[in-house]
Design a protein around this motif. Structure first.
Motif, mmCIF file in Angstrom:
data_model
loop_
_atom_site.group_PDB
_atom_site.id
_atom_site.type_symbol
_atom_site.label_atom_id
_atom_site.label_comp_id
_atom_site.label_asym_id
_atom_site.label_seq_id
_atom_site.Cartn_x
_atom_site.Cartn_y
_atom_site.Cartn_z
ATOM 1 N N ILE A 193 0.247 -1.162 0.243
ATOM 2 C CA ILE A 193 0.013 0.051 -0.222
ATOM 3 C C ILE A 193 0.780 1.070 0.118
ATOM 4 O O ILE A 193 0.665 2.156 -0.865
ATOM 5 N N ILE A 194 1.643 1.489 0.852
ATOM 6 C CA ILE A 194 2.400 2.268 1.095
ATOM 7 C C ILE A 194 3.209 2.370 -1.014
ATOM 8 O O ILE A 194 3.610 3.835 -0.963
ATOM 9 N N PHE A 195 4.442 1.477 -0.894
ATOM 10 C CA PHE A 195 4.410 1.324 -2.319
ATOM 11 C C PHE A 195 3.266 2.080 -3.786
ATOM 12 O O PHE A 195 4.321 3.062 -4.439
ATOM 13 N N ALA A 196 2.716 1.907 -2.880
ATOM 14 C CA ALA A 196 1.328 2.328 -4.115
ATOM 15 C C ALA A 196 1.600 3.631 -4.284
ATOM 16 O O ALA A 196 1.348 4.515 -4.970
ATOM 17 N N PHE A 197 0.553 4.039 -2.961
ATOM 18 C CA PHE A 197 0.591 5.553 -2.853
ATOM 19 C C PHE A 197 2.133 6.025 -3.248
ATOM 20 O O PHE A 197 1.847 8.114 -3.861
ATOM 21 N N ILE A 198 2.939 5.745 -2.839
ATOM 22 C CA ILE A 198 4.864 6.773 -3.270
ATOM 23 C C ILE A 198 4.776 7.006 -4.957
ATOM 24 O O ILE A 198 5.001 8.016 -5.324
ATOM 25 N N SER A 199 4.564 5.806 -5.638
ATOM 26 C CA SER A 199 4.409 6.089 -6.681
ATOM 27 C C SER A 199 3.897 6.679 -7.246
ATOM 28 O O SER A 199 4.006 7.581 -8.311
#
Length: 242
Positions: A193-199
């Motif tokens: 989720i964090i990776f997707a958000f920051i992507s």
């Protein structure tokens, strides 16, 4: 935490502290450098961020069988883009007086706070992923040049305040993310989720902040960096099965 992750975090911190010294003095050389940085960043988005988001979505679907749309993380990425873009627009709005003239103080510090959180999330993901070896080097180059472009943009906004305090605050965000990645272990679900958000936020910043305007772009340098970085990363992916 591996030695590679430690060195990566240290390099990110140094970048924010020394950006104004890393940039060439002449305008032409600076434009070429920024175009080179933008080319690498755009390549990074297409050859790493988007494929990785696809892989994360596939893993996410296997772990959470109740999600059947096969697009949940893409939505999170879109949400990251919208949130960061909305914060930037809000900062711009509240930093103008009734006649629409930008007030120097508030906008700069809101931008510093905004990118400090951004730096913290990126550095956390990089350290938590514990990427090693050549892979770490090439991905660190892309993120490092991205950080240089962002920091240089803020330095141009207000060089005095950036040098006096802003760069230390932004470097502090990297330290927080760095330490969090070392000592806070989240589930693969939360990391996705964090990776997707920051992507989503990174895609916005690469296209909005890093791509030079038409009059400031040096297209041959931009194209050379984008094609060259893509070719090297694709070759390394093929030979080392990243």
């Amino acid at each position: 935490m591996s030695l590679d992750a430690f060195i990566t975090g240290l390099v990110f911190i140094i970048i924010h502290l020394l950006t104004n010294h890393l940039m060439p003095a002449s305008r032409l050389q600076r434009l070429r450098w920024l175009s080179f940085s933008a080319g690498i960043a755009v390549s990074y988005v297409f050859v790493y961020v988007l494929p990785s988001l696809h892989e994360e979505q596939a893993d996410f679907g296997e772990q959470r069988e109740e999600f059947v749309m096969e697009s949940e993380l893409y939505f999170i990425g879109l949400l990251g883009l919208l949130v960061f873009y909305g914060v930037q627009k809000l900062a711009d709005h509240i930093s103008r007086d009734e006649e629409g003239v930008k007030l120097e103080g508030p906008f700069f510090w809101i931008q510093i706070a905004f990118f400090t959180v951004y730096n913290m999330l990126i550095s956390y993901i990089v350290i938590a992923a514990d990427v090693e070896g050549v892979q770490a080097a090439f991905y660190s180059i892309a993120i490092g040049t991205h950080f240089i472009a962002v920091a240089h943009d803020l330095w141009r906004e207000d060089a005095r305040r950036y040098n006096r305090l802003g760069r230390f605050i932004m470097a502090g965000g990297i330290v927080v993310g760095w330490l969090s990645g070392m000592f806070i272990e989240l589930s693969s679900f939360m990391l996705s989720i964090i990776f997707a958000f920051i992507s989503g936020a990174m895609i916005l910043n690469v296209l909005k902040v890093e791509l030079p305007s038409e009059e400031d772009a040096h297209f041959p340098t931009f194209a050379m960096a984008a094609v060259g970085y893509t070719a090297i990363v694709m070759a390394l992916k093929y030979f080392f099965e990243w």
